[in-house]
Design an enzyme around this catalytic site. Structure first.
Site, mmCIF file in Angstrom:
data_model
loop_
_atom_site.group_PDB
_atom_site.id
_atom_site.type_symbol
_atom_site.label_atom_id
_atom_site.label_comp_id
_atom_site.label_asym_id
_atom_site.label_seq_id
_atom_site.Cartn_x
_atom_site.Cartn_y
_atom_site.Cartn_z
ATOM 1 N N GLU A 145 4.081 -6.167 1.982
ATOM 2 C CA GLU A 145 3.955 -6.596 0.575
ATOM 3 C C GLU A 145 3.882 -5.424 -0.380
ATOM 4 O OE1 GLU A 145 0.241 -8.627 0.933
ATOM 5 O OE2 GLU A 145 1.165 -10.479 1.566
ATOM 6 N N GLY A 197 4.005 -3.372 -3.691
ATOM 7 C CA GLY A 197 4.001 -3.633 -5.133
ATOM 8 C C GLY A 197 4.383 -2.354 -5.849
ATOM 9 N N ARG A 198 3.441 -1.402 -5.804
ATOM 10 C CA ARG A 198 3.605 -0.130 -6.519
ATOM 11 C C ARG A 198 4.924 0.564 -6.173
ATOM 12 N NH1 ARG A 198 -1.076 2.859 -7.919
ATOM 13 N NH2 ARG A 198 -2.127 1.597 -6.343
ATOM 14 N N GLY A 202 0.767 -1.242 0.000
ATOM 15 C CA GLY A 202 0.000 0.000 0.000
ATOM 16 C C GLY A 202 0.794 1.285 0.000
ATOM 17 N N CYS A 233 -11.523 3.717 -29.300
ATOM 18 C CA CYS A 233 -12.832 4.268 -29.630
ATOM 19 C C CYS A 233 -13.672 4.381 -28.374
ATOM 20 C CB CYS A 233 -13.522 3.390 -30.661
ATOM 21 S SG CYS A 233 -12.778 3.653 -32.249
ATOM 22 N N GLU A 234 -13.292 5.333 -27.529
ATOM 23 C CA GLU A 234 -13.999 5.523 -26.275
ATOM 24 C C GLU A 234 -13.593 6.884 -25.712
ATOM 25 O OE1 GLU A 234 -14.421 2.037 -23.960
ATOM 26 O OE2 GLU A 234 -14.422 3.142 -22.080
ATOM 27 N N TYR A 293 -9.455 4.899 -12.156
ATOM 28 C CA TYR A 293 -9.294 5.504 -10.823
ATOM 29 C C TYR A 293 -9.104 7.009 -10.885
ATOM 30 C CZ TYR A 293 -7.517 0.700 -10.502
ATOM 31 O OH TYR A 293 -7.332 -0.635 -10.635
ATOM 32 N N ARG A 330 -5.544 3.216 -15.922
ATOM 33 C CA ARG A 330 -5.718 3.755 -14.567
ATOM 34 C C ARG A 330 -6.430 5.099 -14.539
ATOM 35 N NH1 ARG A 330 -2.393 4.992 -11.375
ATOM 36 N NH2 ARG A 330 -3.417 4.113 -9.541
HETATM 37 N N1 LLP Z 1 -0.912 -7.215 -0.967
HETATM 38 C C1 LLP Z 1 -2.184 -7.445 -1.300
HETATM 39 C C2 LLP Z 1 -2.922 -8.527 -0.657
HETATM 40 C C3 LLP Z 1 -2.803 -6.650 -2.283
HETATM 41 O O1 LLP Z 1 -4.070 -6.881 -2.603
HETATM 42 C C4 LLP Z 1 -2.064 -5.622 -2.908
HETATM 43 C C5 LLP Z 1 -2.668 -4.807 -3.951
HETATM 44 C C6 LLP Z 1 -0.728 -5.434 -2.537
HETATM 45 C C7 LLP Z 1 -0.183 -6.249 -1.545
HETATM 46 C C8 LLP Z 1 0.157 -4.395 -3.161
HETATM 47 O O2 LLP Z 1 -0.292 -3.113 -2.962
HETATM 48 P P1 LLP Z 1 0.612 -1.871 -3.418
HETATM 49 O O3 LLP Z 1 1.836 -1.864 -2.560
HETATM 50 O O4 LLP Z 1 0.925 -2.046 -4.852
HETATM 51 O O5 LLP Z 1 -0.256 -0.694 -3.173
HETATM 52 N N2 LLP Z 1 -4.886 -1.668 -9.769
HETATM 53 C C9 LLP Z 1 -4.864 -0.698 -8.701
HETATM 54 C C10 LLP Z 1 -4.177 -1.229 -7.468
HETATM 55 C C11 LLP Z 1 -4.815 -2.498 -6.948
HETATM 56 C C12 LLP Z 1 -4.067 -3.043 -5.778
HETATM 57 C C13 LLP Z 1 -4.552 -4.393 -5.429
HETATM 58 N N3 LLP Z 1 -3.862 -4.996 -4.351
HETATM 59 C C14 LLP Z 1 -4.178 0.572 -9.189
HETATM 60 O O6 LLP Z 1 -3.766 0.612 -10.346
HETATM 61 O O7 LLP Z 1 -4.060 1.551 -8.447
#
Ligand code: LLP
Length: 410
Positions: free
Chosen positions: A265, A267-268, A230, A336-337, A309, A305
Site C-alpha cells: 500500500e 502512498g508517499r 512505507g 502566528c506561531e 515530524y 510536516r
Molecule cells: N497503509 C496504511 C495502513 C497506512 O497507515 C499508511 C500510512 C500507508 C499504507 C501509506 O504509507 P506510506 O507509503 O505513505 O508511507 N502524515 C505522516 C505519514 C502518516 C502515514 C500514515 N499511514 C507524514 O506526513 O509523514
C-alpha cells in the site's frame, strides 16, 4: 514547465503535481509486483494525497485504493473508483462508516480490533451480505523512522496484538457475515531500511502458519497478505532512495512463493516527489549572528510536516534557479506561531520580496494535511502532464471560509 509562469497564472501558494510521474511510479510498483508475485496487487494509500483528479488518475493505472474514513470513501466512490478495488482501513470506523462501506460493495474491510469485528458482523448481517475482511495485526516491528509514523510496534493503537490474532481469526471464521481472506500489517512510513520489510514478511508468515495450524479443524487457509506501505522518498538531494523492486525483492526473499496474493500500500512513494509547492517571498528579518528569517505566503497550514515530524525540505528560488547561493536563511511561514517554519538553514541566492520559492517533495501529506489555521485559505492544486497545466482544485476563497458558518449570512 516554467514554475514562475505557473505562479503568475494560478497564484501562490500553489501545489503543483507532476501527474505523469505519479503514473510512472504506480507502473513501477505494478511492474515490481508482477515480477515476483504475478497475482499481487498494488494499493494506493489515499491519505497521502486525495482529490477527484488524483482518484481518476490512479483509477486509470489499475492500482487499487486504500481509504481510512467515510470521507475518503465518499470521494473515491464519487470519482467512480470501482468499489471492489477499495480497501477500508482505520482503527475506529464508526458503525455508519462500516454500513456505508458494506452497502457500497467495498471489496475488503481491514478489521482493526475486537469491537469492529462484532460491529461489522452485525452491520453486514443486517444488510444480508457476507463481507470480505482482513485482520490487522501489530507484528512487533520497530521501523527505523520518526516515532509518530511508526505503527508496527507492540505499543501501538493499531491492530490486534500478536497474542490475540489467533483468537481473533477464530472469531472471524465463526462470524456468519464475514469472510476472512487475509492478514494486514503496516509497520510505518518513510522507511529506507529493506530489512524492516524482510523481517515483517518473515514474522507475518509465522503468524499465518500459527493461525492455519490452530484453525485446521475449519480447514482454513489465508489467501492474501497485505504488508502495508512505507517506502521512503528523497526529501533532500542526498537522501538514500529505495526502489519498489528492492522493496518487493526483500519481501520475496522472506516469502519466496510466487503464488502468494501479496498486497502493498504505497502512498508517499507514488505522489511525494511528484509534488512541488510554489510560494511568494515576502518579509524578512535578520538577527546578526543568529539567523535570517525569510517569510513566504504559506506555511504550516499547507505543510505541517516540519512542525509535526521535524521534516527537512529542499528548495530553489524558481526565478533565480541558476544564481549562486549567497546566503544561509530559514524559511518561515506566515502563521502566528513560532513553530511555523518550512526550512531551517538553507543556502540560497539572495532572496527579495516577490521571488518564487519552490519547495520539493511536497506531494504527500501536505495537501491532505492542510488546515485553515489563522483562517488562511487553502492553496489550489495544478496537475502537470505532457507539458500542460490543469487546475484540478481551485484555491479556497474567503467566502469558502464561511460556508459552514451559520452565524454570518449575507
Ligand atoms: N497503509 C496504511 C495502513 C497506512 O497507515 C499508511 C500510512 C500507508 C499504507 C501509506 O504509507 P506510506 O507509503 O505513505 O508511507 N502524515 C505522516 C505519514 C502518516 C502515514 C500514515 N499511514 C507524514 O506526513 O509523514
Amino acid at each position: 514547465m516554467d514554475a514562475v509562469e505557473l505562479a503568475e497564472q494560478y497564484g501562490t501558494p500553489l501545489y503543483v503535481l507532476n501527474a505523469d510521474m505519479v503514473v510512472e511510479r504506480a507502473r513501477a510498483f505494478q511492474k515490481a509486483m508482477a515480477k515476483y508475485y504475478p497475482q499481487g496487487e498494488v494499493i494506493y494509500a489515499s491519505k497521502a494525497l486525495f482529490s477527484g483528479a488524483v482518484a481518476k488518475l490512479l483509477k486509470e493505472t489499475g492500482v487499487s485504493i486504500d481509504v481510512v474514513s467515510g470521507g475518503e470513501l465518499f470521494v473515491a466512490l464519487k470519482a467512480g473508483f470501482p468499489p471492489e478495488r477499495i480497501f477500508f482501513h482505520g482503527n475506529n470506523k464508526t458503525p455508519q462508516e462500516l454500513e456505508m462501506a458494506v452497502k457500497n460493495g467495498v471489496g475488503t474491510v481491514v478489521v482493526d480490533n475486537w469491537h469492529e469485528l462484532s460491529v461489522l458482523n452485525e452491520v453486514a448481517g443486517g444488510l444480508g451480505k457476507k463481507q470480505k475482511i482482513y485482520l490487522r495485526v501489530a507484528p512487533g516491528i520497530h521501523a527505523n523512522t520518526h516515532v509518530h509514523i511508526q505503527t508496527g510496534q507492540e505499543d501501538s493503537k493499531f491492530g490486534f496484538s500478536k497474542k490475540d490474532i489467533v483468537e481473533a481469526s477464530k472469531k472471524a471464521v465463526q462470524s456468519e457475515s464475514l469472510r476472512l481472506a487475509g492478514l494486514h500489517c503496516h509497520i510505518g512510513s518513510q522507511i529506507t531500511n529493506l530489512d524492516s520489510f524482510y523481517h515483517t514478511a518473515k514474522i507475518m508468515n509465522e503468524i499465518i502458519s500459527e493461525i492455519e495450524k490452530e484453525l485446521e479443524p475449519y480447514s482454513f487457509k489465508l489467501e492474501e497478505l497485505d504488508l502495508g506501505g512505507g517506502l521512503a522518498i528523497a526529501y533532500q538531494p542526498e537522501d538514500p532512495v529505495v526502489s519498489p523492486d528492492e522493496m518487493i525483492a526483500a519481501i520475496y526473499r522472506a516469502l519466496p512463493n510466487p503464488e502468494l496474493k501479496l498486497k502493498v500500500e504505497p502512498g508517499r512513494y507514488l505522489v511525494g516527489e511528484a509534488g512541488v509547492t510554489l510560494y511568494t517571498v515576502g518579509s524578512s528579518k535578520e538577527i546578526p549572528g543568529v539567523r535570517k528569517y525569510v517569510a513566504v505566503d504559506g506555511g504550516m497550514t499547507d505543510n505541517p510536516r516540519v512542525a509535526l515530524y521535524d521534516a527537512k525540505y529542499h528548495a530553489v528560488v524558481a526565478n533565480k534557479a541558476n544564481a549562486p547561493k549567497e546566503e544561509k536563511v530559514s524559511i518561515a511561514g506566515k502563521c502566528c506561531e513560532s513553530g511555523d517554519m518550512l526550512i531551517y538553514d538553507i543556502d540560497l541566492p539572495r532572496l527579495e520580496a516577490g521571488d518564487i520559492l519552490a519547495i520539493f517533495s511536497t506531494g504527500a501529506y501536505n495537501y491532505s494535511m492542510a488546515s485553515n489555521y489563522n483562517l488562511l485559505p487553502r492553496p489550489a492544486m495544478v496537475f502537470i502532464s505532457s507539458g500542460k497545466a490543469e487546475l484540478v482544485v481551485r484555491r479556497e476563497t474567503y467566502e469558502d471560509l464561511l460556508l459552514r458558518d451559520l452565524a454570518i449570512r449575507e
